[in-house]
Design an enzyme around this catalytic site. Structure first.
Site, PDB file in Angstrom:
ATOM      1  N   ASP A  10      -4.802   2.094  18.727  1.00  0.00           N
ATOM      2  CA  ASP A  10      -4.897   1.956  17.273  1.00  0.00           C
ATOM      3  C   ASP A  10      -5.238   3.316  16.687  1.00  0.00           C
ATOM      4  O   ASP A  10      -5.761   4.194  17.384  1.00  0.00           O
ATOM      5  CB  ASP A  10      -5.965   0.934  16.881  1.00  0.00           C
ATOM      6  CG  ASP A  10      -6.011   0.700  15.368  1.00  0.00           C
ATOM      7  OD1 ASP A  10      -4.937   0.529  14.760  1.00  0.00           O
ATOM      8  OD2 ASP A  10      -7.112   0.719  14.785  1.00  0.00           O
ATOM      9  N   SER A  11      -4.957   3.461  15.407  1.00  0.00           N
ATOM     10  CA  SER A  11      -5.286   4.713  14.732  1.00  0.00           C
ATOM     11  C   SER A  11      -6.784   4.862  14.532  1.00  0.00           C
ATOM     12  O   SER A  11      -7.261   5.956  14.205  1.00  0.00           O
ATOM     13  CB  SER A  11      -4.580   4.773  13.368  1.00  0.00           C
ATOM     14  OG  SER A  11      -5.002   3.693  12.543  1.00  0.00           O
ATOM     15  N   TYR A  42      -3.694   6.218   9.261  1.00  0.00           N
ATOM     16  CA  TYR A  42      -2.259   6.445   9.360  1.00  0.00           C
ATOM     17  C   TYR A  42      -1.498   5.931   8.132  1.00  0.00           C
ATOM     18  O   TYR A  42      -0.357   6.310   7.896  1.00  0.00           O
ATOM     19  CB  TYR A  42      -1.694   5.715  10.581  1.00  0.00           C
ATOM     20  CG  TYR A  42      -1.860   6.410  11.914  1.00  0.00           C
ATOM     21  CD1 TYR A  42      -2.778   7.431  12.124  1.00  0.00           C
ATOM     22  CD2 TYR A  42      -1.081   6.019  13.003  1.00  0.00           C
ATOM     23  CE1 TYR A  42      -2.926   8.041  13.351  1.00  0.00           C
ATOM     24  CE2 TYR A  42      -1.216   6.627  14.241  1.00  0.00           C
ATOM     25  CZ  TYR A  42      -2.146   7.629  14.410  1.00  0.00           C
ATOM     26  OH  TYR A  42      -2.272   8.227  15.646  1.00  0.00           O
ATOM     27  N   GLY A  43      -2.120   5.029   7.369  1.00  0.00           N
ATOM     28  CA  GLY A  43      -1.405   4.269   6.354  1.00  0.00           C
ATOM     29  C   GLY A  43      -0.612   5.065   5.344  1.00  0.00           C
ATOM     30  O   GLY A  43       0.451   4.622   4.901  1.00  0.00           O
ATOM     31  N   CYS A  73      -1.851  -1.865  15.997  1.00  0.00           N
ATOM     32  CA  CYS A  73      -1.878  -1.179  14.699  1.00  0.00           C
ATOM     33  C   CYS A  73      -0.598  -1.543  13.975  1.00  0.00           C
ATOM     34  O   CYS A  73       0.502  -1.298  14.487  1.00  0.00           O
ATOM     35  CB  CYS A  73      -1.972   0.330  14.914  1.00  0.00           C
ATOM     36  SG  CYS A  73      -1.809   1.332  13.413  1.00  0.00           S
ATOM     37  N   ASN A  74      -0.728  -2.141  12.789  1.00  0.00           N
ATOM     38  CA  ASN A  74       0.463  -2.546  12.048  1.00  0.00           C
ATOM     39  C   ASN A  74       1.276  -1.363  11.560  1.00  0.00           C
ATOM     40  O   ASN A  74       2.509  -1.395  11.587  1.00  0.00           O
ATOM     41  CB  ASN A  74       0.044  -3.422  10.862  1.00  0.00           C
ATOM     42  CG  ASN A  74      -0.247  -4.844  11.271  1.00  0.00           C
ATOM     43  OD1 ASN A  74       0.642  -5.689  11.333  1.00  0.00           O
ATOM     44  ND2 ASN A  74      -1.509  -5.128  11.554  1.00  0.00           N
ATOM     45  N   THR A  75       0.600  -0.304  11.112  1.00  0.00           N
ATOM     46  CA  THR A  75       1.331   0.860  10.618  1.00  0.00           C
ATOM     47  C   THR A  75       2.154   1.496  11.727  1.00  0.00           C
ATOM     48  O   THR A  75       3.326   1.833  11.531  1.00  0.00           O
ATOM     49  CB  THR A  75       0.357   1.892  10.025  1.00  0.00           C
ATOM     50  OG1 THR A  75      -0.441   1.270   9.000  1.00  0.00           O
ATOM     51  CG2 THR A  75       1.109   3.063   9.420  1.00  0.00           C
ATOM     52  N   GLU A 158     -13.646   1.937   7.815  1.00  0.00           N
ATOM     53  CA  GLU A 158     -13.860   2.995   8.810  1.00  0.00           C
ATOM     54  C   GLU A 158     -15.176   3.746   8.564  1.00  0.00           C
ATOM     55  O   GLU A 158     -15.824   4.208   9.508  1.00  0.00           O
ATOM     56  CB  GLU A 158     -12.694   3.988   8.790  1.00  0.00           C
ATOM     57  CG  GLU A 158     -11.382   3.433   9.336  1.00  0.00           C
ATOM     58  CD  GLU A 158     -11.192   3.739  10.812  1.00  0.00           C
ATOM     59  OE1 GLU A 158     -11.683   4.777  11.272  1.00  0.00           O
ATOM     60  OE2 GLU A 158     -10.544   2.925  11.502  1.00  0.00           O
ATOM     61  N   CYS A 192      -3.230  -5.910   8.856  1.00  0.00           N
ATOM     62  CA  CYS A 192      -3.899  -4.697   9.315  1.00  0.00           C
ATOM     63  C   CYS A 192      -5.052  -5.161  10.180  1.00  0.00           C
ATOM     64  O   CYS A 192      -5.830  -6.039   9.767  1.00  0.00           O
ATOM     65  CB  CYS A 192      -4.407  -3.864   8.139  1.00  0.00           C
ATOM     66  SG  CYS A 192      -5.387  -2.423   8.652  1.00  0.00           S
ATOM     67  N   THR A 193      -5.169  -4.600  11.354  1.00  0.00           N
ATOM     68  CA  THR A 193      -6.173  -5.092  12.299  1.00  0.00           C
ATOM     69  C   THR A 193      -7.601  -4.710  11.902  1.00  0.00           C
ATOM     70  O   THR A 193      -8.556  -5.192  12.514  1.00  0.00           O
ATOM     71  CB  THR A 193      -5.871  -4.585  13.722  1.00  0.00           C
ATOM     72  OG1 THR A 193      -5.729  -3.157  13.715  1.00  0.00           O
ATOM     73  CG2 THR A 193      -4.582  -5.216  14.237  1.00  0.00           C
ATOM     74  N   HIS A 194      -7.754  -3.887  10.872  1.00  0.00           N
ATOM     75  CA  HIS A 194      -9.090  -3.601  10.343  1.00  0.00           C
ATOM     76  C   HIS A 194      -9.619  -4.762   9.491  1.00  0.00           C
ATOM     77  O   HIS A 194     -10.827  -4.983   9.415  1.00  0.00           O
ATOM     78  CB  HIS A 194      -9.076  -2.356   9.452  1.00  0.00           C
ATOM     79  CG  HIS A 194      -8.987  -1.064  10.185  1.00  0.00           C
ATOM     80  ND1 HIS A 194      -7.849  -0.660  10.851  1.00  0.00           N
ATOM     81  CD2 HIS A 194      -9.893  -0.061  10.347  1.00  0.00           C
ATOM     82  CE1 HIS A 194      -8.053   0.530  11.385  1.00  0.00           C
ATOM     83  NE2 HIS A 194      -9.282   0.916  11.098  1.00  0.00           N
TER      84      HIS A 194
END
Length: 280
Positions: A10-11, A42-43, A73-75, A158, A192-194
């Site tokens: 993931d980012s 990354y978005g 990571c979706n992005t 984050e 988004c995994t966040h």
């Protein structure tokens, strides 16, 4: 047996929510998590930059012995996965595999909605890629999909600011915008995994009839199915129950603190310089 872990990328921290679900579904395997925190988020980056960063991290995970890497990571899944699968792997090692989070989610998300109207919340990069629009239409052509970019959510999460009062304003802001597109939306996908970190805040700002769907369990169950269908990969994977965590930020103590919140367990990470990734 030679160590051959499953790589999770993931980012930043978000992929740890998926990693947690994967371990619950597939305990006992060896795993390596790589968070590219030094270059996150990354978005808002371009396709080419996201592909470059993602491929560098994937190659690093390959070098650690991982024959299978999950882009949690979706992005990265939206902007890098196809190029990696169709081009990069052929030149690197065709026996290795890289999987993403978008297709497994699109395959079942239509089962959650009664109104046939779904809202997708994601980063600017994920939304602009149109990946969810295309993938969901393939599996559920009768479902209408609305999208909303939430560019401030990942920085808030984050940086550990998501529990501050000011964060509530931005949570409500984007939810109001997605619901304004259609009052018939009855399912919200956290693309988004966040975002599972603020799932309770999201649910509190939506009508009671709206389901909020996160991806961890979906992706984990899809991986279980993938390994059942691909025994040639499953038999390669080592099972010593070892979990390793790496980050590109040199402040590993800060990473460990925040990562533990996402992973719901203590995390002890090792620093890997982003410059070293470029050499892979």
């Amino acid at each position: 047996m030679q160590r051959q872990p499953i790589g999770i990328f993931d980012s930043g921290f978000g992929g740890l929510t998926v990693f947690k679900s994967i371990i619950e579904q597939l305990p006992g395997y060896d795993y390596i998590y790589m968070g590219d925190n030094a270059r996150a988020p990354y978005g808002n980056r371009s396709f080419s930059t996201i592909h470059q960063y993602t491929w560098e991290c994937v190659q690093w995970l390959f070098d650690q012995g991982c024959p299978l890497v999950i882009l949690a990571c979706n992005t990265a899944s939206a902007k890098a996965l196809r190029t990696i699968q169709q081009h990069d792997l052929k030149n690197a090692d065709p026996s290795k595999r890289v999987l993403g989070v978008i297709r497994p989610t699109a395959e079942i998300i239509g089962q959650y909605t009664q109104s046939k109207q779904i809202g997708v919340l994601g980063t600017k990069g994920t939304v602009q890629s149109g990946s969810y629009l295309l993938e969901i239409e393939n599996f559920f052509p009768d479902v209408k999909v609305y999208q909303q970019a939430c560019p401030l959510w990942v920085p808030l999460i984050e940086n550990g600011e998501y529990n501050q009062p000011g964060a509530d304003f931005f949570v409500k802001l984007y939810l109001d915008q997605i619901m304004a597109q259609s009052a018939q939306i009855d399912t919200i996908l956290l693309a988004c995994t966040h975002y599972p970190i603020i799932k309770q805040k999201i649910e509190a700002n939506l009508p009671a009839n709206v389901k909020v769907v996160s991806q961890g369990d979906i992706v984990a169950k899809s991986l279980v199915d993938y390994l059942h269908r691909h025994p040639e990969m499953e038999t390669r994977l080592s099972r010593n129950g070892h979990n390793e965590f790496y980050t590109t930020t040199d402040d590993t103590a800060d990473f460990d603190h925040h990562a533990s919140l996402f992973f719901s367990a203590p995390v002890k990470s090792t620093f890997v310089s982003a410059n070293d990734l470029v050499k892979c």
